[in-house]
Design an enzyme around this catalytic site. Structure first.
Site, mmCIF file in Angstrom:
data_model
loop_
_atom_site.group_PDB
_atom_site.id
_atom_site.type_symbol
_atom_site.label_atom_id
_atom_site.label_comp_id
_atom_site.label_asym_id
_atom_site.label_seq_id
_atom_site.Cartn_x
_atom_site.Cartn_y
_atom_site.Cartn_z
ATOM 1 N N ASN A 1 -7.437 5.594 7.597
ATOM 2 C CA ASN A 1 -7.992 6.709 8.365
ATOM 3 C C ASN A 1 -7.402 8.063 8.012
ATOM 4 O O ASN A 1 -8.116 9.064 7.971
ATOM 5 C CB ASN A 1 -7.860 6.429 9.855
ATOM 6 C CG ASN A 1 -6.410 6.307 10.281
ATOM 7 O OD1 ASN A 1 -5.616 5.635 9.635
ATOM 8 N ND2 ASN A 1 -6.068 6.982 11.360
ATOM 9 N N GLU B 1 3.132 0.751 13.367
ATOM 10 C CA GLU B 1 2.324 1.742 14.086
ATOM 11 C C GLU B 1 0.907 1.191 14.108
ATOM 12 O O GLU B 1 0.239 1.141 13.072
ATOM 13 C CB GLU B 1 2.431 3.104 13.397
ATOM 14 C CG GLU B 1 3.843 3.658 13.472
ATOM 15 C CD GLU B 1 4.004 5.012 12.833
ATOM 16 O OE1 GLU B 1 3.077 5.516 12.192
ATOM 17 O OE2 GLU B 1 5.091 5.586 12.984
ATOM 18 N N CYS C 1 -5.604 7.066 15.229
ATOM 19 C CA CYS C 1 -5.035 6.118 16.202
ATOM 20 C C CYS C 1 -4.736 6.795 17.532
ATOM 21 O O CYS C 1 -4.677 6.153 18.565
ATOM 22 C CB CYS C 1 -3.748 5.539 15.646
ATOM 23 S SG CYS C 1 -2.536 6.814 15.327
ATOM 24 N N GLU D 1 9.123 6.168 14.352
ATOM 25 C CA GLU D 1 9.482 6.905 13.146
ATOM 26 C C GLU D 1 9.319 8.385 13.456
ATOM 27 O O GLU D 1 8.669 8.762 14.415
ATOM 28 C CB GLU D 1 8.636 6.451 11.939
ATOM 29 C CG GLU D 1 8.908 4.998 11.573
ATOM 30 C CD GLU D 1 8.458 4.620 10.175
ATOM 31 O OE1 GLU D 1 8.488 5.468 9.246
ATOM 32 O OE2 GLU D 1 8.069 3.436 10.000
HETATM 33 N N1 LIG Z 1 -0.354 3.732 15.330
HETATM 34 C C1 LIG Z 1 -0.658 4.494 14.292
HETATM 35 O O1 LIG Z 1 0.065 5.431 13.923
HETATM 36 C C2 LIG Z 1 -1.910 4.209 13.524
HETATM 37 C C3 LIG Z 1 -2.287 5.137 12.569
HETATM 38 C C4 LIG Z 1 -3.471 4.899 11.856
HETATM 39 C C5 LIG Z 1 -4.240 3.759 12.070
HETATM 40 N N2 LIG Z 1 -3.839 2.884 13.003
HETATM 41 C C6 LIG Z 1 -4.648 1.701 13.258
HETATM 42 O O2 LIG Z 1 -5.119 1.145 12.022
HETATM 43 C C7 LIG Z 1 -6.414 0.577 12.208
HETATM 44 C C8 LIG Z 1 -7.371 1.110 11.165
HETATM 45 O O3 LIG Z 1 -6.785 0.982 9.887
HETATM 46 P P1 LIG Z 1 -7.164 -0.270 8.959
HETATM 47 O O4 LIG Z 1 -8.512 -0.786 9.293
HETATM 48 O O5 LIG Z 1 -6.839 0.095 7.557
HETATM 49 O O6 LIG Z 1 -6.108 -1.364 9.439
HETATM 50 P P2 LIG Z 1 -5.957 -2.811 8.796
HETATM 51 O O7 LIG Z 1 -4.949 -3.486 9.617
HETATM 52 O O8 LIG Z 1 -7.247 -3.482 8.543
HETATM 53 O O9 LIG Z 1 -5.333 -2.528 7.316
HETATM 54 C C9 LIG Z 1 -4.192 -1.727 7.190
HETATM 55 C C10 LIG Z 1 -3.517 -2.088 5.872
HETATM 56 O O10 LIG Z 1 -3.018 -3.419 5.967
HETATM 57 C C11 LIG Z 1 -3.435 -4.191 4.855
HETATM 58 N N3 LIG Z 1 -3.531 -5.563 5.334
HETATM 59 C C12 LIG Z 1 -4.546 -6.129 6.015
HETATM 60 N N4 LIG Z 1 -4.257 -7.418 6.320
HETATM 61 C C13 LIG Z 1 -3.000 -7.666 5.816
HETATM 62 C C14 LIG Z 1 -2.133 -8.808 5.776
HETATM 63 N N5 LIG Z 1 -2.487 -9.965 6.347
HETATM 64 N N6 LIG Z 1 -0.937 -8.689 5.151
HETATM 65 C C15 LIG Z 1 -0.563 -7.524 4.580
HETATM 66 N N7 LIG Z 1 -1.344 -6.400 4.567
HETATM 67 C C16 LIG Z 1 -2.549 -6.481 5.191
HETATM 68 C C17 LIG Z 1 -4.741 -3.555 4.454
HETATM 69 O O11 LIG Z 1 -5.058 -3.872 3.114
HETATM 70 C C18 LIG Z 1 -4.432 -2.074 4.650
HETATM 71 O O12 LIG Z 1 -3.721 -1.576 3.540
HETATM 72 C C19 LIG Z 1 -6.832 0.955 13.614
HETATM 73 O O13 LIG Z 1 -6.582 -0.127 14.488
HETATM 74 C C20 LIG Z 1 -5.902 2.104 13.989
HETATM 75 O O14 LIG Z 1 -5.674 2.201 15.375
HETATM 76 C C21 LIG Z 1 -2.683 3.075 13.748
HETATM 77 O O1 LIG Z 2 -4.117 7.734 13.040
HETATM 78 C C1 LIG Z 2 -2.961 7.924 13.433
HETATM 79 C C2 LIG Z 2 -2.279 9.155 13.240
HETATM 80 C C3 LIG Z 2 -0.954 9.182 13.031
HETATM 81 C C4 LIG Z 2 -0.323 10.431 12.849
HETATM 82 C C5 LIG Z 2 0.993 10.517 12.455
HETATM 83 O O2 LIG Z 2 1.676 9.442 12.120
HETATM 84 C C6 LIG Z 2 1.664 11.811 12.374
HETATM 85 O O3 LIG Z 2 1.098 12.833 12.807
HETATM 86 O O4 LIG Z 2 2.812 11.811 11.867
#
Ligand SMILES: NC(=O)c1ccc[n+]([C@@H]2O[C@H](COP(=O)([O-])OP(=O)(O)OC[C@H]3O[C@@H](n4cnc5c(N)ncnc54)[C@H](O)[C@@H]3O)[C@@H](O)[C@H]2O)c1
Ligand SMILES: O=C/C=C/C=C(\O)C(=O)O
Length: 504
Positions: free
Chosen positions: A173, A272, A306, A485
């Site tokens: 994202n 995260e 997120c 972090e």
């Molecule tokens: N808390 C935060 O700061 C934050 C920030 C951004 C996105 N997100 C969350 O991420 C999600 C969207 O991103 P996404 O769809 O890329 O997430 P995702 O979990 O599908 O994938 C994230 C990463 O993990 C890898 N991955 C997937 N399965 C794996 C496994 N079994 N072992 C190792 N690696 C694996 C993927 O290839 C990708 O690089 C949403 O739920 C969003 O809320 C959280």
């Molecule tokens: O989608 C999630 C956004 C995360 C943002 C940060 O980790 C940041 O602003 O440092």
């Protein structure tokens, strides 16, 4: 023909015909770019066209990346802090120098508007390196003078060493921002890194490897393995016996899978994860500011942040007026070509993700939602109809136990519920298994402090959203993650302390 004109510091390209260049995105291992045994396609979320072939790293390549990172570790960790952080500043300079390349790559991968990528994603990619270079140079060391029974003293101090070889696994994202949010502190505190960007957004990670190569970062310090999760580079990393820690951003379910994978090695993880964030709007809020703020927190980056708001709770006296104002703003959002500076919302990141978001649009109807705005797919009558666009959407009328209120959608959608008392608002906002972020809109700052403190989240904003000081703790609890972090919190994850006690 591409019509381009420059405004301020950016060149804006409004494509009339898509560039037909199909990029080859390769791995970067031990200072060399390498093909993968297989490749996979990356398509544009704007118009569906093939834009890159991505070289998937095999297990052997991940093994070689880990070995290279271990070989590079002693010299990298042994560098004087000033020399090591000079390398981070060179990476920041490289991103800034190639700003337009990163801008085009990030927008090509995600379809996000140039206004967002140009102000958030790419600048933060450079800023993350600058902030952690500065932090590594200035952070104090924890120490105590200890009184001892013999009336003399002892000196206790925490001597911090790098974790070692760190696996960085990042989402699609905010691809560059979230990758560098982890790579920067990992490198700053003396670790070496293998990065595995999302298969959905591989381009800016590849550019980062190019910048590192151009800047002369020593071979093995930063490695890049493209691929997927299960049975691909992601899993090869999380199950690798010689990776010393995993820092991951992504879905909560993926976090759980990674926890299972690292468990046999009892390795440190920094997670995260997902969110189902609430915004609380009190009747005394600055109404226009709250409408502006909630519009931004719901629809920014097509709701794919997120920290975005998916649940809005509004004090009853202004509820109807607020819903009407928010719906008007949603309907007025300019949905367009990403490179058009006037565009406020682009497509979702992929057709696959759009299917997930549309499934929630259907579920909401089935659960009895009133669709106040949006709820469908815009029709452009041009190539964008092959993309992954959806309408900005607002729901009301759902019961608080509805799946659309409990589950993360991760799209441009929110549900709006009225409340009558502060205690009710706090209870509603906290009734979730997530715990990432919240926003409180009120002009009574005593209440602002009180309600923000009552939120079971890692980040609580009052009369603002996504306002970030990179020294603060960032992360969530419950299904939203493990650890924090940012600032010294990154130091605590990316280093292992030894407490040394010297009798004086
Ligand atoms: N808390 C935060 O700061 C934050 C920030 C951004 C996105 N997100 C969350 O991420 C999600 C969207 O991103 P996404 O769809 O890329 O997430 P995702 O979990 O599908 O994938 C994230 C990463 O993990 C890898 N991955 C997937 N399965 C794996 C496994 N079994 N072992 C190792 N690696 C694996 C993927 O290839 C990708 O690089 C949403 O739920 C969003 O809320 C959280
Ligand atoms: O989608 C999630 C956004 C995360 C943002 C940060 O980790 C940041 O602003 O440092």
């Amino acid at each position: 023909m591409i019509r381009k004109y420059s405004t301020y510091t950016y060149l804006f390209y409004i494509p009339t015909e898509p560039s037909m260049t199909i990029r080859q995105l390769r791995n970067y291992i031990d200072g060399r770019f390498e093909d993968g045994a297989t490749t996979f396609d990356k398509h544009s979320p704007v118009d569906g066209r093939l834009i890159a072939q991505v070289h998937e790293a095999g297990r052997d390549q991940v093994d070689r990346a880990v070995a290279a990172a271990h070989r590079a570790l002693p010299a990298w960790a042994g560098l004087p802090v000033a020399a090591r952080t000079d390398h981070l500043l060179a990476l920041a300079d490289g991103i800034t120098r190639r700003f337009d390349d990163f801008l085009q790559a990030e927008i090509g991968d995600t379809g996000k508007p140039v206004g967002w990528a140009g102000k958030i994603d790419i600048p933060r990619g450079a800023a993350n390196f600058r902030v952690f270079a500065e932090l590594a140079r200035t952070l104090d060391m924890e120490s105590y003078m200890t009184d001892t029974p013999d009336g003399r003293q002892a000196l206790n101090y925490a001597y911090r060493k790098p974790l070692g070889v760190v696996g960085v696994i990042s989402p699609w994202n905010l691809p560059l921002l979230l990758l560098t949010w982890k790579v920067a502190p990992a490198l700053a505190f003396g670790n070496t890194v293998i990065m595995k960007p999302s298969e959905v957004t591989p381009s800016t990670a590849t550019l980062l490897a190019e910048v590192a190569h151009e800047a002369g970062l020593p071979a093995g310090v930063l490695n890049l393995a493209h691929g997927f999760g299960p049975d691909s580079a992601g899993e090869f990393m999380t199950t690798h016996p010689d990776i010393d820690g995993i820092t991951f951003t992504g879905e909560s379910a993926t976090g759980a899978a990674i926890m299972r994978a690292v468990a046999p090695g009892v390795k440190p993880v920094s997670f995260e994860l997902g969110g189902k964030n609430a915004a609380l709007v009190f009747a005394d809020a600055d109404f226009e500011a709250a409408v502006d703020g909630v519009t931004q927190s719901v629809f920014a980056n097509c709701g794919q942040v997120c920290l975005c708001t998916e649940r809005v709770y509004v004090e009853r006296p202004i509820y109807e007026r607020f819903v009407a104002a928010l719906a008007e703003r949603a309907r007025a959002l300019r949905i367009g070509w990403p490179m058009d500076p006037a565009t406020e919302m682009g497509p979702l990141v992929s057709r696959e993700h759009r299917e997930k978001v549309l499934s929630y649009f259907a579920l909401a109807r089935a659960e009895g939602a009133t669709v106040v705005a949006g709820g469908g797919v815009p029709v452009f009558g041009d190539a964008r109809d092959q993309g992954a666009y959806v309408e900005p959407t607002i729901w009301t009328g759902l019961a608080e136990d509805a799946r659309c209120i409990k589950e993360e959608v991760f799209g441009p959608v929110c549900h709006v519920t009225p409340f009558d008392t502060e205690d009710e608002a706090i209870r509603l906002a906290n009734d979730t298994r997530y715990g990432l972020a919240a926003a409180v809109w009120t002009q009574n700052l005593t209440r602002g402090h009180r309600v923000a403190q009552a939120m079971k989240v890692g980040l609580a904003w009052v009369n603002c959203w996504f306002l970030r000081d990179l020294r603060t703790p960032f992360g969530g609890s419950g299904l939203s993650g493990i650890g924090r972090e940012g600032g010294r919190h990154s130091l605590h994850f990316y280093t292992e302390p030894t407490n040394v006690c010297i009798k004086l």
